[in-house]
Design an enzyme around this catalytic site. Structure first.
Site, PDB file in Angstrom:
ATOM      1  CE  LYS A 138      40.735  41.511  39.133  1.00 26.12           C
ATOM      2  NZ  LYS A 138      39.850  40.609  38.333  1.00 26.12           N
TER       3      LYS A 138
ATOM      4  N   GLY B 227      39.817  34.974  35.850  1.00 27.77           N
ATOM      5  CA  GLY B 227      40.485  33.665  36.720  1.00 27.77           C
ATOM      6  C   GLY B 227      39.451  33.651  37.713  1.00 27.77           C
TER       7      GLY B 227
ATOM      8  CG  ASP C 144      37.444  42.787  40.462  1.00 26.98           C
ATOM      9  OD1 ASP C 144      36.279  43.155  40.539  1.00 26.98           O
ATOM     10  OD2 ASP C 144      37.687  41.712  40.197  1.00 26.98           O
TER      11      ASP C 144
ATOM     12  CE  LYS D 271      39.926  40.456  43.127  1.00 30.34           C
ATOM     13  NZ  LYS D 271      38.639  40.554  42.280  1.00 30.34           N
TER      14      LYS D 271
ATOM     15  CG  ASP E  51      33.929  39.013  37.214  1.00 35.76           C
ATOM     16  OD1 ASP E  51      33.577  38.061  36.817  1.00 35.76           O
ATOM     17  OD2 ASP E  51      35.119  38.893  37.935  1.00 35.76           O
TER      18      ASP E  51
ATOM     19  CB  SER F 158      43.694  39.546  40.494  1.00 41.95           C
ATOM     20  OG  SER F 158      42.991  39.982  41.413  1.00 41.95           O
TER      21      SER F 158
ATOM     22  CD  GLU G 286      37.325  42.470  37.045  1.00 41.90           C
ATOM     23  OE1 GLU G 286      38.386  42.709  36.917  1.00 41.90           O
ATOM     24  OE2 GLU G 286      36.877  41.179  37.232  1.00 41.90           O
TER      25      GLU G 286
ATOM     26  CE  LYS H 265      36.431  36.005  36.994  1.00 42.38           C
ATOM     27  NZ  LYS H 265      36.023  36.260  38.378  1.00 42.38           N
TER      28      LYS H 265
HETATM   29  O1  OSB Z   1      36.302  39.001  40.486  1.00 48.91           O
HETATM   30  O2  OSB Z   1      37.910  38.426  39.260  1.00 48.91           O
HETATM   31  C1  OSB Z   1      37.335  38.249  40.142  1.00 48.91           C
HETATM   32  C2  OSB Z   1      39.130  35.466  42.210  1.00 48.91           C
HETATM   33  C3  OSB Z   1      38.240  34.812  42.477  1.00 48.91           C
HETATM   34  C4  OSB Z   1      36.972  35.035  42.355  1.00 48.91           C
HETATM   35  C5  OSB Z   1      36.620  36.357  41.657  1.00 48.91           C
HETATM   36  C6  OSB Z   1      37.773  37.044  40.997  1.00 48.91           C
HETATM   37  C7  OSB Z   1      38.972  36.408  41.210  1.00 48.91           C
HETATM   38  C8  OSB Z   1      40.283  37.331  40.866  1.00 48.91           C
HETATM   39  C9  OSB Z   1      41.483  36.652  40.746  1.00 48.91           C
HETATM   40  O3  OSB Z   1      40.250  38.582  40.860  1.00 48.91           O
HETATM   41  C10 OSB Z   1      41.643  36.129  39.338  1.00 48.91           C
HETATM   42  C11 OSB Z   1      43.047  34.926  39.338  1.00 48.91           C
HETATM   43  O4  OSB Z   1      43.976  35.517  39.452  1.00 48.91           O
HETATM   44  O5  OSB Z   1      42.615  33.961  39.090  1.00 48.91           O
HETATM   45 MG    MG Z   2      36.312  40.395  38.807  1.00 48.67          MG
END
Ligand code: OSB
Ligand code: MG
Length: 369
Positions: A162, A292, A190, A164, A240, A136, A215, A264
């Site tokens: 991915k 995650g 995302d 953001k 999510d 991510s 996402e 998650k």
């Molecule tokens: O939206 O998936 C998410 C991290 C913290 C809170 C929300 C998210 C995320 C990530 C990173 O996208 C996921 C990871 O590498 O642990």
């Molecule tokens: Mg997410």
């Protein structure tokens, strides 16, 4: 065999991130983590709470999770004996607080599995011994900076990227990554709830780039709006934040609000609920993957075991330890050919390294039962 719990340790650690992680809801430079250790007549168990320091991703936050564990969840545990079903019954009357409940349930499960000499993977029904990994990538100050970061992750072997996104950082970075790395790169985005249905036309602009999914484009409780958006986009919608339980997943699937689910375990209240969502999604032909929360090795180990279940058909945000931390609190998770191995030892199969743990510990409290 009944297990007695003598007490629970709530330990806070501060884990500096190797690089700031920016999302549509904020910037993270250090991970403030709540660890839960249960001590039982059968031995110890550890778990990591996914709550972040502020209630932005969801309503829970680390101080709040610690408080609800201290004030309500831990004191409610049956003192004389328990199994995982009994724990779930005990915690059910308390509304919400799924990240906190998940950490407690997982620590107890870890203790039980260790004493039974069974691994998380075997217990959950893992179908393979390694899982494909994505990464991510946070919002950056410029497109060139993003391209450098993506290039490095691809060189490290990550099998899926991915990005953001947020309004103002969406089409342009996606186009740049596609142009630079080609159409074969597995790519998804995302938004962490940063858009509204009024942005549907802008989001439809993502349809040109062959993304695996978008996402959580809309707000956490916008289930009906996501269903409407799904009708207007070709890019599959993945939820999510909106999915907090198997019941939510069932509603989302029947509404047509998503065709992919990010699972998650913390967000849905634990690994058993996570597995229920996996089973339900699989029965409906809905793909799932493991998300995650920037976990240390403690949380990562159990996530990697979950990601080995047969319905997890897309690479997860189960990145290697070095993507997050210079020093992890367990033996580091290291990618091999873009995969992480599912730990084989009893319980989560990993142990905190005492010296590292001490170094990063900020506070610790003991709740006797
Ligand atoms: O939206 O998936 C998410 C991290 C913290 C809170 C929300 C998210 C995320 C990530 C990173 O996208 C996921 C990871 O590498 O642990
Ligand atoms: Mg997410």
């Amino acid at each position: 065999m009944k297990t007695k719990i003598s007490g629970v340790e709530l330990r806070r650690i501060a884990m500096p991130l190797v690089t700031p992680f920016r999302t549509s809801f904020g910037v993270e430079t250090s991970r403030d983590v709540l660890l839960v250790r249960v001590v039982t007549s059968d031995g110890e168990g550890w778990a990591e709470c996914g709550a972040m320091s502020e209630p932005r991703y969801c309503s829970e936050y680390a101080d709040g999770a610690q408080a609800v564990l201290r004030e309500f969840l831990v004191p409610a545990l049956p003192k004389d004996g328990l199994d995982v079903q009994a724990v779930q019954r005990t915690l059910k009357p308390f509304t919400g607080h799924r990240l906190a409940k998940s950490a407690l349930e997982t620590a107890l499960l870890d203790a039980r599995l260790r004493s039974a000499d069974e691994s998380f993977g075997s217990y959950l029904g893992a179908a393979r011994d390694r899982v494909p990994c994505g990464v991510s990538v946070g919002i950056m100050d410029s497109v060139p900076e993003l391209l450098d970061a993506v290039e490095e992750y691809i060189a490290e072997g990550y099998l899926r990227i991915k990005l953001k996104i947020e309004p103002g950082w969406d089409i342009e970075p996606v186009r740049a990554v596609r142009e630079r790395f080609g159409g074969d790169l597995l790519l998804q985005v995302d938004a962490n709830a940063a858009y509204t249905l009024a942005d549907a036309r802008r989001l439809a602009g993502l349809d040109d780039f062959g993304l695996l999914l978008v996402e959580q484009p809309l707000a956490n409780d916008d289930m009906v709006q996501h269903a409407e958006l799904a009708r207007r986009l070709r890019t599959p919608i993945c939820l999510d934040e909106s999915i907090e339980s198997a019941a939510d997943a069932a509603a989302a699937i029947s509404l047509g609000a998503c065709s992919v689910i990010n699972i998650k375990p913390g967000r849905v209240g634990g690994y058993l609920e996570a597995r229920r969502i996996h089973d339900l999604a699989r029965a409906h032909g809905v793909a799932v993957w493991c998300g995650g929360m920037l976990e240390t090795g403690i949380g990562r180990a159990a996530n990697v075991a979950l990601a080995a279940l047969p319905g997890f058909t897309l690479p997860g945000d189960t990145s290697g330890s070095s993507r997050y931390f210079a020093t992890d609190i367990t033996e580091p998770f290291v990618l091999t050919e873009g995969h992480l191995e599912v730990p084989e030892g009893p319980g989560t199969g990993v142990d905190p390294l005492p010296d590292v743990l001490d170094e990063v510990t900020v506070s610790s409290e003991w709740i006797a039962l």
